[in-house]
Every structure is written in structure tokens, then in C-alpha cells.
Motif scaffolding. Structure first.
Motif, PDB file in Angstrom:
ATOM      1  N   ALA A  45       0.876  -1.254  -0.067  1.00  0.00           N
ATOM      2  CA  ALA A  45       0.233   0.041   0.066  1.00  0.00           C
ATOM      3  C   ALA A  45       0.831   1.299  -0.070  1.00  0.00           C
ATOM      4  N   CYS A  46       0.554   2.094  -0.739  1.00  0.00           N
ATOM      5  CA  CYS A  46       1.011   3.407  -0.782  1.00  0.00           C
ATOM      6  C   CYS A  46       1.475   4.135   0.401  1.00  0.00           C
ATOM      7  N   ALA A  47       0.266   4.054   1.330  1.00  0.00           N
ATOM      8  CA  ALA A  47       0.391   4.844   2.743  1.00  0.00           C
ATOM      9  C   ALA A  47       1.629   3.927   3.507  1.00  0.00           C
ATOM     10  N   ASP A  48       1.669   2.636   3.384  1.00  0.00           N
ATOM     11  CA  ASP A  48       2.538   1.742   4.256  1.00  0.00           C
ATOM     12  C   ASP A  48       3.872   2.207   3.611  1.00  0.00           C
ATOM     13  N   LEU A  49       3.978   2.218   2.486  1.00  0.00           N
ATOM     14  CA  LEU A  49       5.108   2.631   1.894  1.00  0.00           C
ATOM     15  C   LEU A  49       5.934   3.907   2.196  1.00  0.00           C
ATOM     16  N   LEU A  50       5.079   5.066   2.275  1.00  0.00           N
ATOM     17  CA  LEU A  50       5.500   6.053   2.760  1.00  0.00           C
ATOM     18  C   LEU A  50       5.744   6.386   4.067  1.00  0.00           C
ATOM     19  N   ALA A  51       5.143   5.611   4.850  1.00  0.00           N
ATOM     20  CA  ALA A  51       5.439   5.427   6.405  1.00  0.00           C
ATOM     21  C   ALA A  51       6.998   4.771   6.495  1.00  0.00           C
ATOM     22  N   HIS A  52       7.088   3.815   5.755  1.00  0.00           N
ATOM     23  CA  HIS A  52       8.481   3.247   5.784  1.00  0.00           C
ATOM     24  C   HIS A  52       9.498   3.992   5.479  1.00  0.00           C
ATOM     25  N   LEU A  53       9.348   5.023   4.379  1.00  0.00           N
ATOM     26  CA  LEU A  53      10.132   5.805   3.803  1.00  0.00           C
ATOM     27  C   LEU A  53      10.388   7.339   4.389  1.00  0.00           C
ATOM     28  N   GLU A  54       9.364   7.635   5.192  1.00  0.00           N
ATOM     29  CA  GLU A  54       9.370   9.121   5.679  1.00  0.00           C
ATOM     30  C   GLU A  54      10.661   9.577   6.580  1.00  0.00           C
ATOM     31  N   SER A  55      11.317   8.430   7.119  1.00  0.00           N
ATOM     32  CA  SER A  55      12.597   9.118   8.057  1.00  0.00           C
ATOM     33  C   SER A  55      13.744   8.506   7.464  1.00  0.00           C
ATOM     34  N   ARG A  56      13.585   7.825   6.237  1.00  0.00           N
ATOM     35  CA  ARG A  56      14.832   7.169   5.837  1.00  0.00           C
ATOM     36  C   ARG A  56      15.566   8.137   4.750  1.00  0.00           C
ATOM     37  N   SER A  57      16.971   7.848   4.888  1.00  0.00           N
ATOM     38  CA  SER A  57      17.871   8.788   4.019  1.00  0.00           C
ATOM     39  C   SER A  57      18.064   7.707   2.750  1.00  0.00           C
ATOM     40  N   LEU A  58      17.699   7.938   1.757  1.00  0.00           N
ATOM     41  CA  LEU A  58      17.720   7.045   0.576  1.00  0.00           C
ATOM     42  C   LEU A  58      17.564   7.441  -0.860  1.00  0.00           C
ATOM     43  N   LEU A  59      18.339   6.993  -1.844  1.00  0.00           N
ATOM     44  CA  LEU A  59      18.425   7.598  -3.252  1.00  0.00           C
ATOM     45  C   LEU A  59      17.602   6.392  -3.903  1.00  0.00           C
ATOM     46  N   LEU A  60      16.315   6.583  -4.295  1.00  0.00           N
ATOM     47  CA  LEU A  60      15.558   5.642  -4.861  1.00  0.00           C
ATOM     48  C   LEU A  60      15.508   5.988  -6.380  1.00  0.00           C
ATOM     49  N   VAL A  61      16.059   4.965  -7.301  1.00  0.00           N
ATOM     50  CA  VAL A  61      16.070   4.970  -8.879  1.00  0.00           C
ATOM     51  C   VAL A  61      15.240   4.080  -9.264  1.00  0.00           C
ATOM     52  N   LEU A  62      14.126   4.730 -10.058  1.00  0.00           N
ATOM     53  CA  LEU A  62      13.017   4.158 -11.092  1.00  0.00           C
ATOM     54  C   LEU A  62      13.436   4.276 -12.474  1.00  0.00           C
ATOM     55  N   ASP A  63      13.711   3.192 -12.989  1.00  0.00           N
ATOM     56  CA  ASP A  63      14.204   2.909 -14.235  1.00  0.00           C
ATOM     57  C   ASP A  63      13.099   2.646 -15.237  1.00  0.00           C
ATOM     58  N   ASN A  64      13.140   3.329 -16.451  1.00  0.00           N
ATOM     59  CA  ASN A  64      12.143   2.884 -17.408  1.00  0.00           C
ATOM     60  C   ASN A  64      10.669   3.280 -16.959  1.00  0.00           C
ATOM     61  N   PHE A  65      10.416   4.658 -16.487  1.00  0.00           N
ATOM     62  CA  PHE A  65       9.280   5.104 -16.275  1.00  0.00           C
ATOM     63  C   PHE A  65       8.149   5.495 -17.417  1.00  0.00           C
ATOM     64  N   GLU A  66       8.568   5.707 -18.372  1.00  0.00           N
ATOM     65  CA  GLU A  66       7.873   6.360 -19.624  1.00  0.00           C
ATOM     66  C   GLU A  66       6.367   5.524 -19.992  1.00  0.00           C
ATOM     67  N   HIS A  67       6.234   4.403 -19.615  1.00  0.00           N
ATOM     68  CA  HIS A  67       5.063   3.473 -19.925  1.00  0.00           C
ATOM     69  C   HIS A  67       4.060   3.572 -18.852  1.00  0.00           C
ATOM     70  N   LEU A  68       4.629   4.142 -17.745  1.00  0.00           N
ATOM     71  CA  LEU A  68       3.627   4.087 -16.475  1.00  0.00           C
ATOM     72  C   LEU A  68       3.400   5.506 -15.720  1.00  0.00           C
TER      73      LEU A  68
END
Length: 188
Positions: free
Chosen positions: A96-119
Motif C-alpha cells: 500500500a502506498c501509505a505503508d510505503l510512505l510510512a516506511h520511507l518518511e524518516s529514511r535517507s535513501l536514493l531511489l532510482v526508478l528506471d524505465n518509467f515512460e510507460h507508467l
């Protein structure tokens, strides 16, 4: 021992980055700016977006507590599968997006999303992650802009080719060709 390539781990570098040194520095500066949480490397297919993003992940990953996490979206077919793909890469049990956000809200992280154009319909969820997690930096590769609030675009053009008066393989495009040709051993 190096961890094997899999969800969330960085894929191995296929070759040396050629001709993108200035762009690498610009993108590094942008991603180091705390005010910029979402950077899209935009350009046509085959221009080198993934290769540049990979070098950025290797270069900047150590600057983040959680490192860099790679999410390949090439095989993801529906926009509704983007958040679950991110959750899987981060090893978050809930999709769930809300649970993912709760997991990420205090984390220092570089998140790379590759090949997003079709989404691109999932762009608002990606923007919500960027807005809701102040220490998260998102690097997206896409043929098209996401067109969401907070997005910064870095357009990529082709590598320069030698001019008509230059002799021999000069310039980044020619150097990349020679490097790739040597890997397949066509000059032997």
C-alpha cells in the motif's frame, strides 16, 4: 562478497561512462540539493539515461544512510504495479502506498526508478512519495516528463560526434563505439 543482482540492488556497470561527465556533475549537484527530491533524466530511447542513472546511484549511494536502491520498471506492465515494485525492492511487506510512505518518511535513501515512460499515470504516487519523505531522493529515467509538482527535469541529448574535418574516432560518441566494439572483439 558482492551481493548478487536482484530487486533493490544496483546492477553491475556494463562499461565506462563516456561523454556524460558534465551531466553527471550537474545531476549529482541537483540530487545533493535538499530542496530537490525528484529528478527525471528525460530523453529518447537508447540515449544513455539508464547508464547515467546507474553511475549516479554508485556515486551518490554512499551519501545516503540507506544507500541507493534500483527499481527496474521495464517489465512492469500497469501503473498500479509501480508502488508494489518499489515495495518489493525495499523489502517492505505491505504494498500500500501509505505503508510505503510510512516506511520511507524518516529514511535517507536514493531511489532510482528506471524505465518509467510507460507508467506515467503512476507519477502522482511517485510525487507523493517524494513530497512525504524529506530525506528521500528519487531519480527517474523516462522518455517523457512526469509532469508532477516538484519534478526537476534533466534532458539528455545525443553524444557529440566528430566533425567532418576531424580524422579518426574523436569525441564521446566515437569513443563509446570503440569501447563497445572492443568488448565484442571486432577489432581483433
Amino acid at each position: 562478497m558482492t551481493a548478487p543482482w536482484g530487486p533493490g540492488r544496483l546492477p553491475p556497470r556494463p562499461n565506462t561512462l563516456v561523454g556524460r561527465e558534465d551531466t553527471l556533475l550537474i545531476a549529482s549537484r541537483l540530487l545533493s540539493d535538499r530542496r530537490i527530491r525528484l529528478l527525471t533524466l528525460r530523453g529518447p530511447g537508447g540515449i544513455g539515461k539508464t547508464r547515467l542513472a546507474l553511475d549516479l546511484a554508485y556515486r551518490l549511494g554512499p551519501d545516503f544512510e540507506g544507500g541507493a536502491v534500483w527499481v527496474s520498471l521495464a517489465e512492469v506492465r500497469a501503473p498500479s504495479e509501480v508502488v508494489p515494485a518499489i515495495a518489493q525492492a525495499l523489502r517492505v511487506p505491505s504494498q500500500a502506498c501509505a505503508d510505503l510512505l510510512a516506511h520511507l518518511e524518516s529514511r535517507s535513501l536514493l531511489l532510482v526508478l528506471d524505465n518509467f515512460e510507460h507508467l506515467t499515470p503512476a507519477a502522482s504516487e511517485v510525487a507523493a512519495l517524494a513530497a512525504g519523505a524529506p530525506q528521500l531522493r528519487l531519480l527517474v529515467t523516462s522518455r517523457a516528463a512526469l509532469h508532477v509538482r516538484g519534478e526537476h527535469e534533466l534532458p539528455l541529448g545525443p553524444l557529440p560526434v566528430p566533425g567532418p574535418l576531424e580524422s579518426g574516432p574523436v569525441g564521446p560518441a566515437a569513443q563509446l563505439f570503440v569501447d563497445c566494439a572492443r568488448k565484442v572483439d571486432i577489432f581483433s
